[in-house]
Structures are given as C-alpha cells and as structure tokens.
Design a protein around this motif. Structure first.
Motif, PDB file in Angstrom:
ATOM      1  N   LEU A 133       0.841  -1.203  -0.167  1.00  0.00           N
ATOM      2  CA  LEU A 133       0.011  -0.097   0.017  1.00  0.00           C
ATOM      3  C   LEU A 133       0.718   1.380   0.090  1.00  0.00           C
ATOM      4  O   LEU A 133       0.382   2.329  -0.117  1.00  0.00           O
ATOM      5  CB  LEU A 133      -0.933  -0.047   1.080  1.00  0.00           C
ATOM      6  CG  LEU A 133      -1.981  -1.038   1.176  1.00  0.00           C
ATOM      7  CD1 LEU A 133      -2.850  -1.078   2.591  1.00  0.00           C
ATOM      8  CD2 LEU A 133      -3.069  -0.868  -0.118  1.00  0.00           C
ATOM      9  N   ALA A 134       1.899   1.073   0.316  1.00  0.00           N
ATOM     10  CA  ALA A 134       3.125   2.069   0.422  1.00  0.00           C
ATOM     11  C   ALA A 134       2.988   2.734  -1.190  1.00  0.00           C
ATOM     12  O   ALA A 134       3.021   4.014  -1.236  1.00  0.00           O
ATOM     13  CB  ALA A 134       4.363   2.009   0.762  1.00  0.00           C
ATOM     14  N   ARG A 139       0.404   4.907   4.508  1.00  0.00           N
ATOM     15  CA  ARG A 139       1.343   4.430   5.346  1.00  0.00           C
ATOM     16  C   ARG A 139       0.932   4.517   6.834  1.00  0.00           C
ATOM     17  O   ARG A 139      -0.308   5.072   7.080  1.00  0.00           O
ATOM     18  CB  ARG A 139       2.502   5.581   5.421  1.00  0.00           C
ATOM     19  CG  ARG A 139       2.127   6.924   5.744  1.00  0.00           C
ATOM     20  CD  ARG A 139       3.524   8.076   6.016  1.00  0.00           C
ATOM     21  NE  ARG A 139       2.853   9.175   6.517  1.00  0.00           N
ATOM     22  CZ  ARG A 139       2.614  10.352   5.790  1.00  0.00           C
ATOM     23  NH1 ARG A 139       2.506  10.380   4.450  1.00  0.00           N
ATOM     24  NH2 ARG A 139       2.608  11.547   6.497  1.00  0.00           N
ATOM     25  N   THR A 140       1.678   3.683   7.718  1.00  0.00           N
ATOM     26  CA  THR A 140       1.450   3.945   9.136  1.00  0.00           C
ATOM     27  C   THR A 140       2.051   4.813   9.808  1.00  0.00           C
ATOM     28  O   THR A 140       2.938   5.401   9.487  1.00  0.00           O
ATOM     29  CB  THR A 140       1.598   2.324   9.670  1.00  0.00           C
ATOM     30  OG1 THR A 140       3.116   2.184   9.545  1.00  0.00           O
ATOM     31  CG2 THR A 140       0.735   1.162   9.188  1.00  0.00           C
ATOM     32  N   LEU A 141       1.465   5.202  10.995  1.00  0.00           N
ATOM     33  CA  LEU A 141       1.994   5.933  11.874  1.00  0.00           C
ATOM     34  C   LEU A 141       3.048   5.342  12.688  1.00  0.00           C
ATOM     35  O   LEU A 141       3.114   4.016  12.758  1.00  0.00           O
ATOM     36  CB  LEU A 141       1.260   6.787  12.749  1.00  0.00           C
ATOM     37  CG  LEU A 141       0.062   7.758  11.885  1.00  0.00           C
ATOM     38  CD1 LEU A 141      -0.870   8.081  13.077  1.00  0.00           C
ATOM     39  CD2 LEU A 141       0.955   8.783  11.396  1.00  0.00           C
ATOM     40  N   PHE A 264      -2.947   5.149   6.623  1.00  0.00           N
ATOM     41  CA  PHE A 264      -3.810   6.495   6.292  1.00  0.00           C
ATOM     42  C   PHE A 264      -3.094   6.909   4.909  1.00  0.00           C
ATOM     43  O   PHE A 264      -1.716   6.909   4.716  1.00  0.00           O
ATOM     44  CB  PHE A 264      -3.212   7.535   7.407  1.00  0.00           C
ATOM     45  CG  PHE A 264      -3.882   7.330   8.759  1.00  0.00           C
ATOM     46  CD1 PHE A 264      -5.315   7.664   9.103  1.00  0.00           C
ATOM     47  CD2 PHE A 264      -3.267   6.563   9.747  1.00  0.00           C
ATOM     48  CE1 PHE A 264      -5.862   7.437  10.301  1.00  0.00           C
ATOM     49  CE2 PHE A 264      -3.775   6.371  11.013  1.00  0.00           C
ATOM     50  CZ  PHE A 264      -5.052   6.812  11.093  1.00  0.00           C
ATOM     51  N   LYS A 265      -3.824   7.856   4.186  1.00  0.00           N
ATOM     52  CA  LYS A 265      -3.694   8.363   2.853  1.00  0.00           C
ATOM     53  C   LYS A 265      -3.704  10.043   3.436  1.00  0.00           C
ATOM     54  O   LYS A 265      -4.651  10.334   4.156  1.00  0.00           O
ATOM     55  CB  LYS A 265      -4.447   7.970   1.878  1.00  0.00           C
ATOM     56  CG  LYS A 265      -3.938   8.340   0.573  1.00  0.00           C
ATOM     57  CD  LYS A 265      -4.761   7.413  -0.637  1.00  0.00           C
ATOM     58  CE  LYS A 265      -4.052   7.889  -1.955  1.00  0.00           C
ATOM     59  NZ  LYS A 265      -4.667   7.139  -3.210  1.00  0.00           N
ATOM     60  N   TYR A 266      -2.839  10.490   2.401  1.00  0.00           N
ATOM     61  CA  TYR A 266      -3.010  11.892   2.786  1.00  0.00           C
ATOM     62  C   TYR A 266      -2.890  12.870   1.827  1.00  0.00           C
ATOM     63  O   TYR A 266      -2.651  12.594   0.658  1.00  0.00           O
ATOM     64  CB  TYR A 266      -1.459  12.745   3.546  1.00  0.00           C
ATOM     65  CG  TYR A 266      -1.212  11.644   4.957  1.00  0.00           C
ATOM     66  CD1 TYR A 266      -1.779  12.424   6.116  1.00  0.00           C
ATOM     67  CD2 TYR A 266      -0.885  10.330   5.095  1.00  0.00           C
ATOM     68  CE1 TYR A 266      -1.316  11.989   7.440  1.00  0.00           C
ATOM     69  CE2 TYR A 266      -0.668   9.881   6.289  1.00  0.00           C
ATOM     70  CZ  TYR A 266      -1.025  10.579   7.410  1.00  0.00           C
ATOM     71  OH  TYR A 266      -0.962   9.783   8.533  1.00  0.00           O
ATOM     72  N   ASP A 267      -3.571  14.147   1.816  1.00  0.00           N
ATOM     73  CA  ASP A 267      -3.370  15.454   0.989  1.00  0.00           C
ATOM     74  C   ASP A 267      -2.497  16.195   1.678  1.00  0.00           C
ATOM     75  O   ASP A 267      -3.102  16.876   2.775  1.00  0.00           O
ATOM     76  CB  ASP A 267      -4.667  15.792   0.639  1.00  0.00           C
ATOM     77  CG  ASP A 267      -4.590  17.050  -0.266  1.00  0.00           C
ATOM     78  OD1 ASP A 267      -3.634  17.523  -0.710  1.00  0.00           O
ATOM     79  OD2 ASP A 267      -5.630  17.632  -0.425  1.00  0.00           O
ATOM     80  N   ALA A 274      -8.480   6.154   5.481  1.00  0.00           N
ATOM     81  CA  ALA A 274      -7.786   5.183   6.448  1.00  0.00           C
ATOM     82  C   ALA A 274      -8.226   3.644   5.985  1.00  0.00           C
ATOM     83  O   ALA A 274      -9.395   3.451   5.553  1.00  0.00           O
ATOM     84  CB  ALA A 274      -8.114   5.375   7.702  1.00  0.00           C
ATOM     85  N   LEU A 275      -7.254   2.710   6.185  1.00  0.00           N
ATOM     86  CA  LEU A 275      -7.673   1.362   5.649  1.00  0.00           C
ATOM     87  C   LEU A 275      -7.337   0.568   6.884  1.00  0.00           C
ATOM     88  O   LEU A 275      -6.399   0.762   7.570  1.00  0.00           O
ATOM     89  CB  LEU A 275      -6.948   0.888   4.275  1.00  0.00           C
ATOM     90  CG  LEU A 275      -7.097   1.432   3.011  1.00  0.00           C
ATOM     91  CD1 LEU A 275      -5.932   0.776   2.170  1.00  0.00           C
ATOM     92  CD2 LEU A 275      -8.275   1.443   2.588  1.00  0.00           C
TER      93      LEU A 275
END
Length: 430
Positions: A133-134, A139-141, A264-267, A274-275
């Motif tokens: 998924l990267a 990514r994970t925290l 999490f995916k980000y803008d 979140a997945l």
C-alpha cells in the motif's frame, strides 16, 4: 535492510503467481507474461506484527515487451519460531484473516473513493498476499504514536464503513435466503477465542499488571492487598463481555485496531482516508467493542475525555450514511440508534481497556527489542503463558513512554473497575 534475490517459485506456486499477476495487472492467464525476477526484503526492522513473518516482495513481470513491477506485502507463517506457528495454527489466525478478506471482497470493501480495506491477491491458511500500500500513498504512523483528532475521525469513519458493510451483508443474505442470516453458524468453527478468556495468556497479563503497579505506581499502597486476584477476576469479566448479544446489532469486529493496523492516506499533511488491515483477531459482537478497543489502543485518557463523544458521533453518522435502505429498516425495528450505541460503548469500555492492557507490552515495545524479546522460540511460551514481567519491566526502565502508556491505562482500569466496585475485604477465588 537486506534484500534477497530469489526465484518466485520459492515463494509462490505457478497457480499462485497466475492469480497474483492477473489480479494486479488485470491479465488473463492466457496472456503472454513472464516473471523474470523476484526480490524480497523484511517489511521493517524488527517485529512489525506479532502473528506472522512479514516481507515486501517485488515481482518483475515481462509483458508485451515491457517489464512491470508488482510490489507486494506478504505475510507468512513464522519460519523460525515453531511455538508461534503452532499457536497460529491452533487458533486459526490465518484462517480468520483469509475469511475476512474474502468477505471484504463480497462487501466491496476495497472499492469506491473511500475504501475501508485492501483487496487481497491471495489469502489462505498459510499466506496472505496484498499490494504494498505504500505504492498507493498509504502509510502507518510510528508504533508508539497516538492519534490526532483528524486521524481518529478518519479511522473511525473507516471502521463505520466496515461495520455498515457487514450490516448490509447480513440484510442481503437474510433477504436472499428468506431466513435470518447466522454468521456464527457458518463460521463459528474458526471464531473460537484462545486468549481473551480464562487462559494462561490472560493470567500472565494480570500478573504483569500487578508487578507493573507494584514497581512503578505511586498509588499502589491505596490498592487492595489481593490486587492480583482482583485483576484476574476483572480481566475475566471483561473478556466475558465480548460475545454475540441478543436484541442488538452484532457485526464482525476487527478487535485489533492498534496503530500499525491502520494505514492513512494524505493530502499534504491532512489524512484523507484510512484502511483497516490485519484481520487475524476477528470476533463477533456489538460494534461498540471495536470503537472502545480502537480508542484505548490509539489515544490517551486526556484525549478521550475531550474527544470521545465527538468520535462516537462521527462514527455513527458515517455508519448511518453507509447503510442500505433494507438494512435501515431492520435496525429501526431493532431500535439500534445513537443512544443504543452510546450505551454499548460504556458496556464495552471494560473490554477495550483490557485489550490495551493485554497487548501494549508487545506492540508498544521498540520493534527490534520486541523481536528479540517475543519472537524467540526458546522463551516464547514462557513470556506468553507464564510471566512476561521481567522483560517488560526491564524495557519500562529504558523507555519512559512505554511505561507511561501502560501505567496510565492500568491505573484507570483499577480506578473504574476495582476501586469503585471492590472493598479491601472482597474475597476472590482464582
């Protein structure tokens, strides 16, 4: 980090490679393609997850004269820890995750603009293969981080869509078969609970909590003299609360939403989706149990006191918006509403706290130290089933945050469920 070049056939059968390539590239097996190289490296330094070995694998696939890379995340049975492999087999952890991922496919969990999970390429009782998924921006925290409010709201929304999808699935199956769908009747053989019950693992958790408090809590002298016995009793009571309950909504529960199991995916710096990943600890019961587990695993007490109500309301808003009409009718007849959810959150809080107390020693430890401590075949059974106090307390002395997170939840548990419900004369039999 080491990287190993190898034949793809040392990881996958021919049939499995066809399945992975077809799902990844959208190719029919008859189309001309060839895996010309494969490399593998550990998913991270140290213990990335407790119930399996994790690797990142890249398949180099030649198709129509071009070489394409298929980047994978692969979870397999532990190769160097036979006791852990036996534990996984005995308790159906891989089978549960494979079943959950197949259900997610039916529930279209990886579809739409806001998916709540990932589409697996391969899942069985020995191996889980999914896209890395990267490469999709997820990514994970860090393992020891707690969630900000935007992260918590996004994750709660994903959890809401997961639960709503299953509620829709129940309604559809019931309508199709013209009888109420019984999930446990179909899958109960692999949904048995091995640890969150009266088990050596649970009793070792109570022993650790007692030793942690005795060593580090400035409140220890206020607690009852039979504290370890009281902890054991209350932990058993907490475990017993998580089950299927009549006259309310029951769904499949992730039950393991610690920080590494949410991507999490980000803008920019703003989380946009979140997945949920890693469904090995799947259970069945009221949705509030997942919410309380999630909050206690990913946030601290001050945050919960400020934002818990907002997060629960946001969860229910997304949950309701995701329901299909026939599902809404069934839940209205059941009188499942916001008020009911809030009541169940309080009823499930005890389990959510115990879940955190049970797994924090493992998941909050620095990954390399966790690997050395909890992934050693020689000590695995002792630390899982007898007493894990020595290595955990030793790490507490080196890592103040590791100590603080565990101590705060343990003291809150005692405040809520021992000091308010017990007296020093309370007799417990264990």
């Amino acid at each position: 980090m080491s990287r190993e070049l190898l034949s793809a056939h040392s990881l996958f059968t021919e049939k499995q490679m066809h399945q992975i390539v077809s799902k990844s590239l959208g190719l029919r097996c008859a189309d001309g393609w060839q895996v010309i190289a494969c490399d593998r490296r550990p998913a991270s330094a140290g213990l990335v997850g407790f119930l399996g070995d994790h690797a990142r694998v890249t398949l180099h696939v030649k198709c129509n004269g071009l070489v394409k890379k298929i980047r994978l995340f692969v979870k397999t049975m532990p190769a160097a820890n036979p006791p852990k492999a036996q534990l996984i087999d005995r308790n159906f952890y891989f089978k549960r995750e494979a079943m959950a991922l197949r259900l997610a496919e039916e529930m279209r969990g990886a579809d739409g603009p806001n998916p709540w999970t990932v589409r697996a390429y391969l899942c069985n009782d020995r191996m889980i293969v999914m896209p890395d998924l990267a490469t999709q921006g997820y990514r994970t925290l860090p393992y020891n981080e707690t969630l900000s409010l935007p992260h918590a709201l996004i994750a709660a929304a994903a959890l809401a869509r997961f639960h709503a999808a299953f509620a829709n699935y129940i309604a559809a199956r019931t309508a199709r078969d013209e009888i109420p769908y019984n999930f446990l009747q179909e899958h109960g053989d692999i949904m048995t609970e091995p640890t969150f019950c009266d088990s050596p693992w649970m009793r070792a958790a109570a022993k650790l909590s007692y030793n942690l408090l005795k060593t580090h809590s400035n409140k220890f002298e206020q607690y009852p003299q039979n504290l370890e016995a009281l902890l054991t009793q209350r932990y058993l009571e907490a475990c017993a609360t998580l089950s299927e309950h009549e006259n309310t909504l029951n769904v499949i529960l992730h039950k393991d939403m610690w920080i590494n199991n949410i991507m999490f995916k980000y803008d920019g710096n703003v989380p946009t989706n979140a997945l949920l990943i890693d469904f090995q600890c799947l259970r069945y019961g009221p949705p509030a149990f997942d919410l309380m587990v999630f909050l206690y695993l990913t946030t601290e007490r001050e945050f919960r006191e400020q934002h818990e109500e907002e997060i629960i309301h946001h969860y229910f808003t997304i949950f309701s918006a995701t329901l299909e009409e026939k599902t809404k009718v069934g839940l209205k007849d059941m009188k499942y509403n916001m008020e009911e959810l809030v009541q169940w959150c309080e009823r499930s809080r005890m389990f959510g706290m115990f879940e955190a107390l049970g797994i924090f020693p493992f998941v909050l430890m620095e990954p390399l130290a966790a690997q050395q401590t909890f992934d050693d075949a020689d000590t695995f059974v002792r630390y899982c089933e007898e007493d894990r106090s020595a290595p955990v307390l030793a790490h507490c002395r080196r890592d103040p945050d590791y100590l603080r997170r565990q101590l705060h939840v343990t003291e809150e548990f005692i405040e809520r469920y021992i000091m308010q419900h017990s007296t020093s004369s309370h007799t417990v039999t264990t």
